[in-house]
Write an enzyme that holds these catalytic residues in place. Structure first.
Site, PDB file in Angstrom:
ATOM      1  N   TRP A  21       0.817  -1.219   0.000  1.00  0.00           N
ATOM      2  CA  TRP A  21       0.000   0.000   0.000  1.00  0.00           C
ATOM      3  C   TRP A  21       0.849   1.267   0.000  1.00  0.00           C
ATOM      4  O   TRP A  21       0.336   2.351  -0.214  1.00  0.00           O
ATOM      5  CB  TRP A  21      -0.921   0.027   1.235  1.00  0.00           C
ATOM      6  CG  TRP A  21      -0.173  -0.289   2.507  1.00  0.00           C
ATOM      7  CD1 TRP A  21      -0.098  -1.503   3.131  1.00  0.00           C
ATOM      8  CD2 TRP A  21       0.665   0.592   3.271  1.00  0.00           C
ATOM      9  NE1 TRP A  21       0.732  -1.431   4.232  1.00  0.00           N
ATOM     10  CE2 TRP A  21       1.203  -0.148   4.340  1.00  0.00           C
ATOM     11  CE3 TRP A  21       1.003   1.947   3.159  1.00  0.00           C
ATOM     12  CZ2 TRP A  21       2.072   0.405   5.293  1.00  0.00           C
ATOM     13  CZ3 TRP A  21       1.864   2.493   4.097  1.00  0.00           C
ATOM     14  CH2 TRP A  21       2.388   1.729   5.149  1.00  0.00           C
TER      15      TRP A  21
ATOM     16  N   LYS B  92      -2.354  -8.184  -7.935  1.00  0.00           N
ATOM     17  CA  LYS B  92      -3.128  -8.160  -6.698  1.00  0.00           C
ATOM     18  C   LYS B  92      -2.596  -7.019  -5.819  1.00  0.00           C
ATOM     19  O   LYS B  92      -1.549  -7.133  -5.201  1.00  0.00           O
ATOM     20  CB  LYS B  92      -3.011  -9.491  -5.939  1.00  0.00           C
ATOM     21  CG  LYS B  92      -4.069  -9.579  -4.843  1.00  0.00           C
ATOM     22  CD  LYS B  92      -3.584 -10.141  -3.544  1.00  0.00           C
ATOM     23  CE  LYS B  92      -2.776  -9.272  -2.677  1.00  0.00           C
ATOM     24  NZ  LYS B  92      -3.408  -8.116  -2.056  1.00  0.00           N
TER      25      LYS B  92
ATOM     26  N   CYS C 192      10.271   1.606   2.053  1.00  0.00           N
ATOM     27  CA  CYS C 192      11.259   0.563   2.347  1.00  0.00           C
ATOM     28  C   CYS C 192      12.665   1.138   2.341  1.00  0.00           C
ATOM     29  O   CYS C 192      13.570   0.620   2.972  1.00  0.00           O
ATOM     30  CB  CYS C 192      11.148  -0.545   1.311  1.00  0.00           C
ATOM     31  SG  CYS C 192      11.246   0.096  -0.361  1.00  0.00           S
TER      32      CYS C 192
ATOM     33  N   GLU D 226      11.815  -2.064  11.033  1.00  0.00           N
ATOM     34  CA  GLU D 226      11.366  -0.972  10.163  1.00  0.00           C
ATOM     35  C   GLU D 226      10.425  -0.080  10.949  1.00  0.00           C
ATOM     36  O   GLU D 226       9.401  -0.557  11.458  1.00  0.00           O
ATOM     37  CB  GLU D 226      10.568  -1.562   8.994  1.00  0.00           C
ATOM     38  CG  GLU D 226      11.395  -2.006   7.844  1.00  0.00           C
ATOM     39  CD  GLU D 226      10.513  -2.334   6.636  1.00  0.00           C
ATOM     40  OE1 GLU D 226       9.603  -3.162   6.775  1.00  0.00           O
ATOM     41  OE2 GLU D 226      10.755  -1.763   5.566  1.00  0.00           O
TER      42      GLU D 226
ATOM     43  N   GLU E 127      10.935  -7.952  -3.497  1.00  0.00           N
ATOM     44  CA  GLU E 127      11.372  -6.643  -2.979  1.00  0.00           C
ATOM     45  C   GLU E 127      10.816  -6.529  -1.574  1.00  0.00           C
ATOM     46  O   GLU E 127       9.624  -6.292  -1.391  1.00  0.00           O
ATOM     47  CB  GLU E 127      10.831  -5.516  -3.872  1.00  0.00           C
ATOM     48  CG  GLU E 127      11.356  -5.530  -5.295  1.00  0.00           C
ATOM     49  CD  GLU E 127      12.810  -5.087  -5.402  1.00  0.00           C
ATOM     50  OE1 GLU E 127      13.376  -4.598  -4.402  1.00  0.00           O
ATOM     51  OE2 GLU E 127      13.396  -5.267  -6.486  1.00  0.00           O
TER      52      GLU E 127
ATOM     53  N   SER F 296       6.511  -7.062   2.898  1.00  0.00           N
ATOM     54  CA  SER F 296       7.349  -7.320   4.066  1.00  0.00           C
ATOM     55  C   SER F 296       8.159  -8.604   3.889  1.00  0.00           C
ATOM     56  O   SER F 296       7.777  -9.505   3.139  1.00  0.00           O
ATOM     57  CB  SER F 296       6.456  -7.440   5.298  1.00  0.00           C
ATOM     58  OG  SER F 296       5.574  -8.519   5.117  1.00  0.00           O
TER      59      SER F 296
ATOM     60  N   SER G  64      15.880   5.937  -5.683  1.00  0.00           N
ATOM     61  CA  SER G  64      14.920   5.357  -6.634  1.00  0.00           C
ATOM     62  C   SER G  64      15.004   6.032  -7.997  1.00  0.00           C
ATOM     63  O   SER G  64      14.968   7.264  -8.077  1.00  0.00           O
ATOM     64  CB  SER G  64      13.492   5.504  -6.100  1.00  0.00           C
ATOM     65  OG  SER G  64      13.407   4.915  -4.834  1.00  0.00           O
TER      66      SER G  64
HETATM   67  P1  NAP Z   1       2.800  -6.906   3.425  1.00  0.00           P
HETATM   68  O1  NAP Z   1       1.958  -7.025   4.635  1.00  0.00           O
HETATM   69  O2  NAP Z   1       3.895  -7.876   3.244  1.00  0.00           O
HETATM   70  O3  NAP Z   1       1.797  -6.955   2.182  1.00  0.00           O
HETATM   71  C1  NAP Z   1       2.239  -6.773   0.861  1.00  0.00           C
HETATM   72  C2  NAP Z   1       1.229  -7.383  -0.078  1.00  0.00           C
HETATM   73  O4  NAP Z   1       1.221  -8.795   0.125  1.00  0.00           O
HETATM   74  C3  NAP Z   1      -0.200  -6.927   0.144  1.00  0.00           C
HETATM   75  O5  NAP Z   1      -0.853  -6.852  -1.093  1.00  0.00           O
HETATM   76  C4  NAP Z   1      -0.760  -8.035   1.004  1.00  0.00           C
HETATM   77  O6  NAP Z   1      -2.163  -8.139   0.983  1.00  0.00           O
HETATM   78  C5  NAP Z   1      -0.103  -9.233   0.367  1.00  0.00           C
HETATM   79  N1  NAP Z   1      -0.060 -10.429   1.199  1.00  0.00           N
HETATM   80  C6  NAP Z   1       0.028 -10.550   2.537  1.00  0.00           C
HETATM   81  N2  NAP Z   1       0.031 -11.846   2.899  1.00  0.00           N
HETATM   82  C7  NAP Z   1      -0.039 -12.568   1.758  1.00  0.00           C
HETATM   83  C8  NAP Z   1      -0.059 -13.962   1.462  1.00  0.00           C
HETATM   84  N3  NAP Z   1       0.002 -14.893   2.412  1.00  0.00           N
HETATM   85  N4  NAP Z   1      -0.149 -14.344   0.172  1.00  0.00           N
HETATM   86  C9  NAP Z   1      -0.194 -13.417  -0.809  1.00  0.00           C
HETATM   87  N5  NAP Z   1      -0.169 -12.093  -0.589  1.00  0.00           N
HETATM   88  C10 NAP Z   1      -0.090 -11.661   0.680  1.00  0.00           C
HETATM   89  O7  NAP Z   1       3.482  -5.472   3.324  1.00  0.00           O
HETATM   90  P2  NAP Z   1       2.791  -4.040   3.456  1.00  0.00           P
HETATM   91  O8  NAP Z   1       2.529  -3.788   4.880  1.00  0.00           O
HETATM   92  O9  NAP Z   1       1.662  -3.912   2.495  1.00  0.00           O
HETATM   93  O10 NAP Z   1       3.957  -3.109   2.911  1.00  0.00           O
HETATM   94  C11 NAP Z   1       4.994  -2.677   3.690  1.00  0.00           C
HETATM   95  C12 NAP Z   1       6.218  -3.562   3.512  1.00  0.00           C
HETATM   96  O11 NAP Z   1       6.592  -3.562   2.136  1.00  0.00           O
HETATM   97  C13 NAP Z   1       7.426  -3.042   4.255  1.00  0.00           C
HETATM   98  O12 NAP Z   1       8.105  -4.108   4.851  1.00  0.00           O
HETATM   99  C14 NAP Z   1       8.273  -2.409   3.147  1.00  0.00           C
HETATM  100  O13 NAP Z   1       9.639  -2.326   3.446  1.00  0.00           O
HETATM  101  C15 NAP Z   1       7.990  -3.310   2.026  1.00  0.00           C
HETATM  102  N6  NAP Z   1       8.289  -2.635   0.758  1.00  0.00           N
HETATM  103  C16 NAP Z   1       9.406  -3.023   0.076  1.00  0.00           C
HETATM  104  C17 NAP Z   1       9.742  -2.378  -1.100  1.00  0.00           C
HETATM  105  C18 NAP Z   1      10.955  -2.772  -1.875  1.00  0.00           C
HETATM  106  O14 NAP Z   1      11.066  -2.377  -3.028  1.00  0.00           O
HETATM  107  N7  NAP Z   1      11.882  -3.542  -1.326  1.00  0.00           N
HETATM  108  C19 NAP Z   1       8.930  -1.347  -1.597  1.00  0.00           C
HETATM  109  C20 NAP Z   1       7.802  -0.987  -0.874  1.00  0.00           C
HETATM  110  C21 NAP Z   1       7.492  -1.655   0.305  1.00  0.00           C
HETATM  111  P3  NAP Z   1      -2.971  -8.167   2.403  1.00  0.00           P
HETATM  112  O15 NAP Z   1      -2.650  -6.877   3.069  1.00  0.00           O
HETATM  113  O16 NAP Z   1      -4.380  -8.349   2.037  1.00  0.00           O
HETATM  114  O17 NAP Z   1      -2.472  -9.314   3.209  1.00  0.00           O
END
Ligand code: NAP
Length: 488
Positions: free
Chosen positions: A161, A185, A295, A392, A261, A240, A452
């Site tokens: 998000w 998704k 991130c 984080e 990522e 994450s 970026s």
């Molecule tokens: P998240 O909780 O890992 O969720 C990311 C995506 O994965 C969401 O669409 C989420 O949907 C989905 N998801 C969760 N559990 C899943 C499962 N079991 N199977 C398939 N999909 C699943 O992360 P977030 O809170 O949205 O984003 C923040 C994190 O993203 C931070 O850790 C940040 O560092 C990381 N990030 C990394 C980068 C990079 O380029 N390295 C860039 C941006 C963000 P639901 O919420 O419905 O579960």
């Protein structure tokens, strides 16, 4: 449920589909889910809540479109991506407003995200026609070694998000450039931006089935349905580390190619010979872009002892000037966090650091107002055992500590399972490059608070991920390398 969400004034003429996008058509799901405005805590609209059957329909559509799209001339694919870029840039103001509404970030952050996101379409429209192979004579001289890069096939793209537009285009654009069809998704907190992008892509001429979109509150079930089907060949995930790990296990079943990522814990190192004003400007960018919800966000500030007091005072002065408020208000420079859980986590990390001896220099107290806000906060002398330095933060909290030697700061910077971004300020290029090479991170901002760039390979080492997005590397992630040993 209304089929479209109409934006409020000043963009009341604009609307976004709220249903699933499968095989070039918008269609309803059995259920709906609410999207919340983080600045008010109130619902904005409902969108479709897709299930396993919808996931299978999206996969059918992506698989059916795969052959024709892979055979579409690269120039044609390039022109369609360029049309997506043009449309996104033309709509930058209302799209930024939409992001501010559903994500909470300040309009300026949202606008730069839209332009950054659009740039992935431009960059990969240029890369689509540059997927060059290789030809060589084998060392023994007996045959030719020919190498082609072929589209890897149907790809599942899962996005978070925090950058609802850029994380989507950073995957969709290279996938389409390489000749792959996709199922996207998006995160349930911010589906509207993804829906708007799918709408724009359809208008720009992306053929039916090439891009499919499932909004869902049941990410695990939807992903599982797709990942266990042999027609899928690729998973590209941003989110994450915890979820990334679980998805890697899931993807093992079909031995899928995975680009991951994941999370970060970026150190921001200021050496005693740094340009102080430039370091402070870079620090604000690295810390406060997106309200700290990035991130790449600077998570730990290590400042050499001689500059520590001046740098800390400078951070307090700059952080205290931020104007907290509704992201859609142009005056706002720090918007809302995504949800209550995020605010509670930030507050817990701050409380932990203070209980362990950190010095509160600004903020640090939750606000009594509707919506999900946390104030700009600066904590000095944060001890090594504080959670602030290990996890984080994903919020507007700057954690600072003094250091004495390069050896010490390199050891501390690398003392984490993450390895996404690091920042380093020094006027001495030899020192800067030598420290950069020893930092365990996929990216280093050397005298820069922003790394970026669609033209550069973005990604992490250690538990921050696998693979790269952007640059030419981002295109190769959606290809298979085919070697033909040829005689003629
Ligand atoms: P998240 O909780 O890992 O969720 C990311 C995506 O994965 C969401 O669409 C989420 O949907 C989905 N998801 C969760 N559990 C899943 C499962 N079991 N199977 C398939 N999909 C699943 O992360 P977030 O809170 O949205 O984003 C923040 C994190 O993203 C931070 O850790 C940040 O560092 C990381 N990030 C990394 C980068 C990079 O380029 N390295 C860039 C941006 C963000 P639901 O919420 O419905 O579960």
């Amino acid at each position: 449920m209304s089929e479209r969400f109409t934006l409020p004034a000043p963009f009341a003429a604009k609307s976004v589909p709220t249903r699933l996008f499968i095989a070039g058509k918008w269609r309803a799901a059995q259920k709906v889910m609410a999207v919340t405005n983080p600045a008010t805590g109130k619902p904005l609209t409902d969108v479709a809540d897709g299930d396993e059957a919808d996931a299978m329909a999206a996969l059918d559509a992506a698989a059916a479109a795969a052959k024709d799209w892979a055979a579409t001339a690269p120039r044609k694919r390039s022109e369609i991506l360029r049309a997506c870029y043009d449309r996104m840039v033309a709509g930058a103001d209302w799209l930024a407003y939409l992001i501010a509404l559903e994500n909470g970030k300040a309009l300026a952050d949202a606008k730069s995200e839209i332009l950054y996101a659009a740039d992935f379409f431009r960059w990969f429209s240029e890369e689509a026609v540059r997927l060059l192979g290789e030809a060589a004579i084998a060392p023994a001289g007996a045959n030719r070694i020919l190498v082609e890069y072929q589209p890897i096939g149907v790809s599942l793209l899962i996005t978070p998000w925090n950058f609802p537009a850029a994380m989507a285009t950073r995957k969709i654009a290279p996938a389409l450039a390489a000749g792959c069809t996709v199922i996207l998704k998006p995160a349930p907190e911010t589906p509207l931006t993804a829906l708007a992008i799918a709408d724009i892509m359809a208008e720009a001429g992306v053929p039916a089935g090439v891009v499919n979109l499932i909004t869902t509150s049941r990410a695990g079930d939807v992903a599982k349905t797709i990942l266990h089907d042999p027609r899928v060949r690729k998973l590209s995930f941003t989110g994450s580390t915890a979820v990334g790990r679980a998805l890697l296990r899931e993807a093992a079943d079909q031995v899928l190619s995975c680009s991951m990522e994941l999370g970060g814990n970026a150190p921001f190192i200021v050496c005693d010979d740094a340009d102080l004003a430039a370091a402070l400007d870079g620090a604000m960018l690295a810390k406060m872009r997106n309200g700290g919800e990035a991130c790449t966000s600077a998570n730990r500030f290590y400042v050499q002892r001689d500059l520590y007091k001046a740098f800390t005072d400078g951070m307090v002065a700059r952080m205290s000037k931020l104007k907290l408020g509704d992201g859609t208000d142009p005056e706002t420079t720090l918007g809302a966090m995504i949800n209550e859980k995020a605010v509670a986590k930030i507050a817990a990390l701050v409380d932990d650091a203070l209980a362990k001896g950190g010095k509160l220099l600004l903020g640090g107290t939750r606000l009594n107002r509707p919506g999900f806000f946390y104030p700009p906060t600066v904590i000095g002398d944060v001890p090594d055992n504080a959670r602030l330095l290990k996890e984080e933060i994903f919020g507007p909290v700057a954690a600072l500590q003094a250091f004495d030697s390069d050896e010490e700061v390199i050891r501390k910077a690398n003392d984490t399972e993450y390895g996404l971004t690091a920042y380093l300020y020094t006027r001495d290029l030899k020192r800067g490059l030598s420290i950069s090479e020893r930092l365990e991170s996929g990216m280093v901002g050397l005298n820069r608070g922003l790394v970026s760039d669609p033209a550069a390979p973005f990604g992490g080492v250690k538990q921050s991920g696998l693979g790269r997005e952007g640059g030419h590397h981002g295109l190769l992630e959606f290809t298979e390398c085919k070697y033909i040993a040829a005689n003629w």
